[in-house]
Design a protein around this motif. Structure first.
Motif, short mmCIF file in Angstrom:
data_model
loop_
_atom_site.label_atom_id
_atom_site.label_comp_id
_atom_site.label_asym_id
_atom_site.label_seq_id
_atom_site.Cartn_x
_atom_site.Cartn_y
_atom_site.Cartn_z
N THR A 52 32.34 -40.19 1.02
CA THR A 52 32.50 -41.16 2.10
C THR A 52 31.52 -42.30 1.87
OG1 THR A 52 30.81 -40.57 3.74
CG2 THR A 52 32.75 -39.12 3.60
N LYS A 53 31.66 -43.36 2.67
CA LYS A 53 30.76 -44.50 2.44
C LYS A 53 29.33 -44.21 2.91
CE LYS A 53 32.43 -47.14 6.50
NZ LYS A 53 33.48 -46.26 7.03
N GLU A 54 29.14 -43.09 3.63
CA GLU A 54 27.77 -42.74 4.04
C GLU A 54 27.21 -41.53 3.31
OE1 GLU A 54 27.76 -42.47 8.33
OE2 GLU A 54 28.61 -44.49 8.45
N GLY A 55 28.00 -40.95 2.43
CA GLY A 55 27.49 -39.79 1.70
C GLY A 55 28.60 -38.81 1.37
N VAL A 56 28.20 -37.71 0.74
CA VAL A 56 29.17 -36.75 0.22
C VAL A 56 29.09 -35.45 1.01
CG1 VAL A 56 29.79 -35.39 -1.85
CG2 VAL A 56 28.92 -37.73 -2.10
N ILE A 57 30.27 -34.89 1.29
CA ILE A 57 30.36 -33.53 1.82
C ILE A 57 30.84 -32.65 0.67
CG2 ILE A 57 31.37 -31.98 3.53
CD1 ILE A 57 32.03 -34.48 5.24
N ALA A 58 29.98 -31.74 0.22
CA ALA A 58 30.35 -30.84 -0.88
C ALA A 58 30.58 -29.44 -0.31
CB ALA A 58 29.26 -30.80 -1.93
N THR A 59 31.28 -28.63 -1.08
CA THR A 59 31.48 -27.22 -0.70
C THR A 59 31.16 -26.35 -1.93
OG1 THR A 59 33.81 -27.11 -1.39
CG2 THR A 59 33.38 -27.93 0.83
N ASP A 60 30.96 -25.08 -1.68
CA ASP A 60 30.78 -24.02 -2.70
C ASP A 60 30.25 -24.44 -4.08
OD1 ASP A 60 31.85 -22.51 -0.68
OD2 ASP A 60 33.58 -21.81 -1.81
N PRO A 61 28.99 -24.09 -4.37
CA PRO A 61 28.42 -24.41 -5.69
C PRO A 61 29.09 -23.71 -6.88
CG PRO A 61 26.70 -23.90 -4.09
CD PRO A 61 27.99 -23.57 -3.42
N VAL A 62 29.81 -22.63 -6.64
CA VAL A 62 30.52 -21.85 -7.69
C VAL A 62 29.69 -21.63 -8.96
CG1 VAL A 62 32.86 -22.33 -6.86
CG2 VAL A 62 31.88 -23.90 -8.48
N ALA A 63 28.47 -21.14 -8.79
CA ALA A 63 27.59 -21.02 -9.96
C ALA A 63 27.05 -19.59 -10.15
CB ALA A 63 26.43 -22.01 -9.84
N TYR A 64 27.81 -18.58 -9.76
CA TYR A 64 27.34 -17.21 -9.97
C TYR A 64 27.21 -16.93 -11.47
CZ TYR A 64 27.21 -12.14 -10.13
OH TYR A 64 26.85 -10.84 -10.39
N GLY A 65 26.03 -16.46 -11.89
CA GLY A 65 25.80 -16.17 -13.31
C GLY A 65 25.70 -17.42 -14.17
N ARG A 66 25.57 -18.58 -13.53
CA ARG A 66 25.45 -19.84 -14.27
C ARG A 66 24.26 -20.61 -13.72
NH1 ARG A 66 31.52 -20.59 -12.35
NH2 ARG A 66 32.61 -19.61 -14.08
N PRO A 67 23.08 -20.34 -14.26
CA PRO A 67 21.86 -20.93 -13.70
C PRO A 67 21.90 -22.46 -13.62
CG PRO A 67 21.33 -19.28 -15.36
CD PRO A 67 22.81 -19.44 -15.39
N GLN A 68 22.67 -23.09 -14.52
CA GLN A 68 22.74 -24.56 -14.50
C GLN A 68 23.93 -25.08 -13.68
OE1 GLN A 68 20.15 -26.10 -15.72
NE2 GLN A 68 19.44 -24.08 -16.37
N GLY A 69 24.75 -24.16 -13.18
CA GLY A 69 26.01 -24.56 -12.56
C GLY A 69 25.87 -25.48 -11.35
N GLY A 70 24.89 -25.20 -10.50
CA GLY A 70 24.68 -26.04 -9.32
C GLY A 70 24.31 -27.45 -9.72
N GLN A 71 23.38 -27.55 -10.67
CA GLN A 71 22.94 -28.87 -11.14
C GLN A 71 24.09 -29.63 -11.82
OE1 GLN A 71 20.01 -30.25 -10.37
NE2 GLN A 71 20.83 -32.12 -11.32
N GLN A 72 24.89 -28.89 -12.57
CA GLN A 72 26.04 -29.54 -13.24
C GLN A 72 27.03 -30.10 -12.22
OE1 GLN A 72 26.86 -26.05 -15.67
NE2 GLN A 72 26.54 -27.23 -17.53
#
Ligand SMILES: [Zn+2]
Length: 291
Positions: A52-72
Motif C-alpha cells: 500500500t502507499k503507507e506500507g506493506v502487510i505481509a503474511t507467513d514467513p514460510v521459513a521452517y528449516g530455512r534460516p535465511q528464508g525470512g530475510q529472503q
C-alpha cells in the motif's frame, strides 16, 4: 530485422516451458488483475503480501528449516517497494508456515495472529518463531494506505488457530492448509478437526470472494482456487468421512481400514498415494475412536 523478430518470438515461447522445468526455489509473482497483491513462494510453501502507499502487510514467513528464508522474503518485498513492512500476519500456528519472523520484526513489523496461536507458541517457545505482538479472537480489520484486509476466525478447522484473510475490494481470500486447491490433503490431517472443517468450508463458501490463494501452490501449475475448489474439498472430506464411518461401525478401524479402504473417485488428485493413509487414519480417529 525479420530474422530477429522470429528469434525473439521463439525465445518468448521457449521461456515458460523452461521456467516450469526448473522452477526457482524462491519466486514472487503479482496476482493477476491486482495492482498490489503478491504471492511469495519459497519451495512448496507460499504467502500473500499486499503493498500500500503507507506500507506493506505481509503474511507467513514460510521459513521452517530455512534460516535465511525470512530475510529472503523481506528482500523480495524490497524489490517491489521501498515502503516499510508494517504488519506480519500469521495464518495459523504451524511452523512450516510461520517460522522465520525475526527479519520482519527487525524491519519494524507488528506481528498479528489469533489469540490461541499465541498461547500455543508461548508454550513451545520455538527460537525461530517470534510471538505475536497483537492477537484477536473473532475479527480484526487492518486498514493501511487505502487497503482493507479482514482477518476472521470462523471456528475450528485445519487447526484451532487458522484464520481467513480477505481483501474485500479484490475479492481475494488467503487460507492456508484447510482448503488444498486441486489436491489431496496429506500429513496435515493429523491434528485437524474433521466435522468442524466441514462447517468452516460452508462458512467460507458463503463469504464474498472469487479467488483463493492457498498456502501451497494450487494444482495444476500453481493456480489460485475458486469456490468450486472449496466445494470439491468439502465434497471430498464428506465422502472420506462417510466411507470410513461405515467401515468403523463394522469394527474395521484402524488396521483393516488402512489396508483395504480406497477412495477411487479421487485417485487422480495429486497427493492421493501419499495422502490417503493420513485421511483414513484421521477419520478412524473420529468414527472408530470417538475423537
Ligand atoms: Zn498447517
Amino acid at each position: 530485422m525479420r530474422r530477429f523478430a522470429v528469434a525473439a518470438a521463439l525465445t518468448l515461447v521457449a521461456l515458460p516451458a523452461f521456467g516450469q522445468a526448473s522452477r526457482p526455489m524462491i519466486e514472487t509473482t503479482k496476482v493477476e488483475g491486482t495492482d498490489n497483491v503478491y504471492i511469495f513462494r519459497n519451495g512448496n510453501h507460499q504467502a500473500m503480501f499486499v503493498v500500500t502507499k503507507e506500507g506493506v502487510i505481509a503474511t507467513d514467513p514460510v521459513a521452517y528449516g530455512r534460516p535465511q528464508g525470512g530475510q529472503q522474503y523481506v528482500e523480495e518485498i524490497k524489490k517491489v517497494t521501498d515502503k516499510p513492512i508494517k504488519y506480519l500476519v500469521y495464518s495459523h500456528h504451524h511452523y512450516d508456515h510461520i517460522a522465520g519472523g525475526k527479519a520482519f520484526k527487525d524491519a519494524g513489523a507488528k506481528i498479528i495472529a489469533h489469540k490461541r496461536a499465541k498461547e500455543r507458541l508461548e508454550k513451545l517457545a520455538d527460537p525461530a518463531t517470534p510471538l505475536p505482538d497483537e492477537t484477536f479472537e473473532k475479527q480484526r480489520t487492518l486498514k493501511l494506505g487505502g487497503v482493507t484486509l479482514e482477518l476472521s476466525y470462523l471456528g475450528l478447522n485445519h487447526s484451532d488457530t487458522t484464520i481467513v484473510m480477505r481483501l474485500p475490494k479484490e475479492k481475494l481470500i488467503f487460507i492456508v492448509d484447510t482448503i488444498p486447491v486441486g489436491a489431496m490433503p496429506g500429513r496435515g490431517m493429523i491434528d485437524m478437526y474433521p466435522l468442524e472443517t466441514e462447517q468452516f468450508i460452508e462458512r467460507v463458501l458463503k463469504m464474498d470472494w472469487e479467488r483463493l490463494i492457498p498456502g501451497h501452490p494450487g494444482q495444476p501449475g500453481g493456480r489460485l482456487g475458486t469456490k468450486q475448489d472449496a466445494q470439491d474439498q468439502l465434497d471430498f472430506l464428506r465422502y472420506a468421512s462417510e466411507t470410513v464411518k461405515a467401515a468403523a461401525r463394522e469394527g474395521k478401524c484402524w488396521d483393516a481400514v488402512e489396508k483395504e479402504v480406497k477412495l477411487p473417485k479421487y485417485e487422480k488428485w495429486p497427493g492421493y498415494e501419499n495422502g490417503l493413509q493420513f485421511v483414513l487414519r484421521r477419520y478412524c480417529g473420529l468414527w472408530g475412536r470417538g475423537t
